[in-house]
Design a protein around this motif. Structure first.
Motif, PDB file in Angstrom:
ATOM      1  N   ASP A  23     110.983  45.670 -11.691  1.00  0.00           N
ATOM      2  CA  ASP A  23     110.490  45.462 -10.320  1.00  0.00           C
ATOM      3  C   ASP A  23     108.994  45.186 -10.296  1.00  0.00           C
ATOM      4  OD1 ASP A  23     112.991  45.724  -9.191  1.00  0.00           O
ATOM      5  OD2 ASP A  23     112.737  47.848  -8.709  1.00  0.00           O
ATOM      6  N   GLN A  24     108.241  45.933 -11.097  1.00  0.00           N
ATOM      7  CA  GLN A  24     106.781  45.740 -11.120  1.00  0.00           C
ATOM      8  C   GLN A  24     106.418  44.350 -11.635  1.00  0.00           C
ATOM      9  OE1 GLN A  24     104.979  47.428  -9.500  1.00  0.00           O
ATOM     10  NE2 GLN A  24     105.364  49.597  -9.663  1.00  0.00           N
ATOM     11  N   ILE A  25     107.165  43.866 -12.614  1.00  0.00           N
ATOM     12  CA  ILE A  25     106.914  42.519 -13.143  1.00  0.00           C
ATOM     13  C   ILE A  25     107.240  41.476 -12.073  1.00  0.00           C
ATOM     14  CG2 ILE A  25     107.670  40.797 -14.831  1.00  0.00           C
ATOM     15  CD1 ILE A  25     108.146  43.190 -16.773  1.00  0.00           C
ATOM     16  N   ASN A  26     108.386  41.636 -11.419  1.00  0.00           N
ATOM     17  CA  ASN A  26     108.801  40.643 -10.420  1.00  0.00           C
ATOM     18  C   ASN A  26     107.928  40.650  -9.174  1.00  0.00           C
ATOM     19  OD1 ASN A  26     110.702  39.259 -11.838  1.00  0.00           O
ATOM     20  ND2 ASN A  26     112.417  40.505 -11.140  1.00  0.00           N
ATOM     21  N   LYS A  27     107.260  41.742  -8.917  1.00  0.00           N
ATOM     22  CA  LYS A  27     106.319  41.802  -7.791  1.00  0.00           C
ATOM     23  C   LYS A  27     104.914  41.374  -8.230  1.00  0.00           C
ATOM     24  CE  LYS A  27     108.779  45.510  -5.463  1.00  0.00           C
ATOM     25  NZ  LYS A  27     108.779  46.963  -5.156  1.00  0.00           N
ATOM     26  N   HIS A  28     104.787  40.980  -9.496  1.00  0.00           N
ATOM     27  CA  HIS A  28     103.505  40.595 -10.102  1.00  0.00           C
ATOM     28  C   HIS A  28     102.477  41.734 -10.061  1.00  0.00           C
ATOM     29  CE1 HIS A  28     104.729  36.511 -10.887  1.00  0.00           C
ATOM     30  NE2 HIS A  28     105.166  36.420  -9.649  1.00  0.00           N
ATOM     31  N   ASN A  29     102.961  42.969 -10.054  1.00  0.00           N
ATOM     32  CA  ASN A  29     102.055  44.120 -10.117  1.00  0.00           C
ATOM     33  C   ASN A  29     101.686  44.438 -11.560  1.00  0.00           C
ATOM     34  OD1 ASN A  29     102.087  44.434  -7.343  1.00  0.00           O
ATOM     35  ND2 ASN A  29     103.796  45.864  -7.397  1.00  0.00           N
ATOM     36  N   SER A  30     102.579  44.162 -12.482  1.00  0.00           N
ATOM     37  CA  SER A  30     102.341  44.416 -13.906  1.00  0.00           C
ATOM     38  C   SER A  30     102.787  43.211 -14.713  1.00  0.00           C
ATOM     39  CB  SER A  30     103.143  45.633 -14.387  1.00  0.00           C
ATOM     40  OG  SER A  30     102.595  46.817 -13.925  1.00  0.00           O
ATOM     41  N   LYS A  31     102.142  43.058 -15.851  1.00  0.00           N
ATOM     42  CA  LYS A  31     102.536  42.042 -16.821  1.00  0.00           C
ATOM     43  C   LYS A  31     102.784  42.785 -18.127  1.00  0.00           C
ATOM     44  CE  LYS A  31      99.438  39.011 -14.430  1.00  0.00           C
ATOM     45  NZ  LYS A  31      98.137  38.447 -14.348  1.00  0.00           N
ATOM     46  N   ILE A  32     103.915  42.551 -18.731  1.00  0.00           N
ATOM     47  CA  ILE A  32     104.271  43.232 -19.972  1.00  0.00           C
ATOM     48  C   ILE A  32     104.321  42.213 -21.102  1.00  0.00           C
ATOM     49  CG2 ILE A  32     106.045  44.562 -21.201  1.00  0.00           C
ATOM     50  CD1 ILE A  32     104.679  46.173 -18.988  1.00  0.00           C
ATOM     51  N   ILE A  33     103.657  42.562 -22.189  1.00  0.00           N
ATOM     52  CA  ILE A  33     103.678  41.744 -23.404  1.00  0.00           C
ATOM     53  C   ILE A  33     104.230  42.624 -24.523  1.00  0.00           C
ATOM     54  CG2 ILE A  33     102.294  40.462 -25.074  1.00  0.00           C
ATOM     55  CD1 ILE A  33     100.248  40.053 -22.737  1.00  0.00           C
ATOM     56  N   ASN A  34     105.287  42.148 -25.148  1.00  0.00           N
ATOM     57  CA  ASN A  34     105.880  42.846 -26.287  1.00  0.00           C
ATOM     58  C   ASN A  34     105.271  42.270 -27.563  1.00  0.00           C
ATOM     59  OD1 ASN A  34     107.557  44.057 -24.385  1.00  0.00           O
ATOM     60  ND2 ASN A  34     109.185  42.587 -24.707  1.00  0.00           N
ATOM     61  N   ILE A  35     104.969  43.151 -28.491  1.00  0.00           N
ATOM     62  CA  ILE A  35     104.367  42.716 -29.755  1.00  0.00           C
ATOM     63  C   ILE A  35     105.252  43.166 -30.910  1.00  0.00           C
ATOM     64  CG2 ILE A  35     102.353  42.862 -31.267  1.00  0.00           C
ATOM     65  CD1 ILE A  35     100.711  43.508 -28.733  1.00  0.00           C
ATOM     66  N   TYR A  36     105.562  42.192 -31.757  1.00  0.00           N
ATOM     67  CA  TYR A  36     106.312  42.478 -32.983  1.00  0.00           C
ATOM     68  C   TYR A  36     105.353  42.364 -34.162  1.00  0.00           C
ATOM     69  CZ  TYR A  36     110.670  42.234 -30.425  1.00  0.00           C
ATOM     70  OH  TYR A  36     111.698  42.483 -29.546  1.00  0.00           O
ATOM     71  N   LYS A  37     105.577  43.196 -35.155  1.00  0.00           N
ATOM     72  CA  LYS A  37     104.806  43.121 -36.398  1.00  0.00           C
ATOM     73  C   LYS A  37     105.810  43.041 -37.532  1.00  0.00           C
ATOM     74  CE  LYS A  37     101.150  45.373 -39.024  1.00  0.00           C
ATOM     75  NZ  LYS A  37     100.236  46.522 -39.081  1.00  0.00           N
ATOM     76  N   ALA A  38     105.686  42.006 -38.332  1.00  0.00           N
ATOM     77  CA  ALA A  38     106.640  41.773 -39.417  1.00  0.00           C
ATOM     78  C   ALA A  38     108.079  41.792 -38.878  1.00  0.00           C
ATOM     79  CB  ALA A  38     106.448  42.791 -40.542  1.00  0.00           C
ATOM     80  N   ASN A  39     108.277  41.153 -37.724  1.00  0.00           N
ATOM     81  CA  ASN A  39     109.585  41.005 -37.077  1.00  0.00           C
ATOM     82  C   ASN A  39     110.219  42.308 -36.598  1.00  0.00           C
ATOM     83  OD1 ASN A  39     109.629  38.172 -37.274  1.00  0.00           O
ATOM     84  ND2 ASN A  39     110.218  38.354 -39.422  1.00  0.00           N
ATOM     85  N   LYS A  40     109.410  43.363 -36.414  1.00  0.00           N
ATOM     86  CA  LYS A  40     109.918  44.622 -35.876  1.00  0.00           C
ATOM     87  C   LYS A  40     109.106  44.983 -34.642  1.00  0.00           C
ATOM     88  CE  LYS A  40     111.629  46.438 -40.190  1.00  0.00           C
ATOM     89  NZ  LYS A  40     111.592  47.484 -41.181  1.00  0.00           N
ATOM     90  N   ALA A  41     109.795  45.551 -33.644  1.00  0.00           N
ATOM     91  CA  ALA A  41     109.103  45.982 -32.429  1.00  0.00           C
ATOM     92  C   ALA A  41     107.953  46.902 -32.832  1.00  0.00           C
ATOM     93  CB  ALA A  41     110.069  46.706 -31.508  1.00  0.00           C
ATOM     94  N   TYR A  42     106.776  46.610 -32.317  1.00  0.00           N
ATOM     95  CA  TYR A  42     105.592  47.348 -32.760  1.00  0.00           C
ATOM     96  C   TYR A  42     104.795  47.980 -31.612  1.00  0.00           C
ATOM     97  CZ  TYR A  42     101.272  48.454 -35.139  1.00  0.00           C
ATOM     98  OH  TYR A  42     100.182  49.127 -35.627  1.00  0.00           O
ATOM     99  N   ALA A  43     104.581  47.224 -30.532  1.00  0.00           N
ATOM    100  CA  ALA A  43     103.760  47.728 -29.433  1.00  0.00           C
ATOM    101  C   ALA A  43     104.085  46.966 -28.161  1.00  0.00           C
ATOM    102  CB  ALA A  43     102.273  47.555 -29.767  1.00  0.00           C
ATOM    103  N   ASN A  44     103.708  47.541 -27.045  1.00  0.00           N
ATOM    104  CA  ASN A  44     103.750  46.797 -25.797  1.00  0.00           C
ATOM    105  C   ASN A  44     102.453  47.050 -25.041  1.00  0.00           C
ATOM    106  OD1 ASN A  44     105.811  49.210 -25.462  1.00  0.00           O
ATOM    107  ND2 ASN A  44     104.729  49.019 -23.535  1.00  0.00           N
ATOM    108  N   ILE A  45     102.072  46.018 -24.304  1.00  0.00           N
ATOM    109  CA  ILE A  45     100.825  46.067 -23.550  1.00  0.00           C
ATOM    110  C   ILE A  45     101.165  45.793 -22.090  1.00  0.00           C
ATOM    111  CG2 ILE A  45      98.605  44.936 -23.149  1.00  0.00           C
ATOM    112  CD1 ILE A  45      98.493  44.334 -26.129  1.00  0.00           C
ATOM    113  N   GLU A  46     100.620  46.618 -21.220  1.00  0.00           N
ATOM    114  CA  GLU A  46     100.739  46.380 -19.787  1.00  0.00           C
ATOM    115  C   GLU A  46      99.395  45.865 -19.283  1.00  0.00           C
ATOM    116  OE1 GLU A  46     101.660  48.548 -15.521  1.00  0.00           O
ATOM    117  OE2 GLU A  46     101.383  49.792 -17.298  1.00  0.00           O
TER     118      GLU A  46
END
Length: 130
Positions: free
Chosen positions: A71-94
């Motif tokens: 909901d927060q993404i669709n309301k443009h209140n938050s932007k989420i970026i997923n980060i993979y390192k060596a093809n494995k889930a590593y971090a997310n940034i809001e």
């Protein structure tokens, strides 16, 4: 303890997948962050989720609650970026209001300060943060 983390991951898979199979929700494209989608730097790959299934899958891999940001993404209140390192889930940034609001690793662990600096430089280069 590891057994609690294993149980947490298992419950996320059971509950998370069930919830998302019922309601597929496309995430509204935010052109201000699209330039970083699929961007690679060394072992890192930056991904912008397209729908709640992708967001949910990343949440399962990370053991966190980022799947609840639809909901927060669709309301443009938050932007989420997923980060993979060596093809494995590593971090997310809001991203909120042109700044990093939160950057977390697996199970919401802190990310090293050198990686935070690197991520900030990359996000500034792509004009995602100020």
């Amino acid at each position: 303890p590891k057994h609690i983390l294993d149980l947490h991951t298992l419950l996320f898979k059971i509950i998370g997948n069930h919830e998302c199979k019922i309601n597929l929700i496309d995430l509204k494209k935010d052109e201000s962050i699209q330039s970083i989608d699929n961007y690679r730097f060394n072992d890192f790959k930056f991904i912008i989720p397209n729908n709640n299934l992708q967001l949910n899958q990343f949440s399962i891999e990370m053991g966190n609650c980022v799947r609840g940001y639809t909901d927060q993404i669709n309301k443009h209140n938050s932007k989420i970026i997923n980060i993979y390192k060596a093809n494995k889930a590593y971090a997310n940034i809001e991203i909120l209001n042109g700044s990093i609001r939160e950057a977390k690793g697996k199970y919401n662990k802190e990310i090293s300060s050198s990686e935070i600096v690197l991520f900030k430089e990359i996000l500034k280069k792509h004009k995602i943060i100020r």
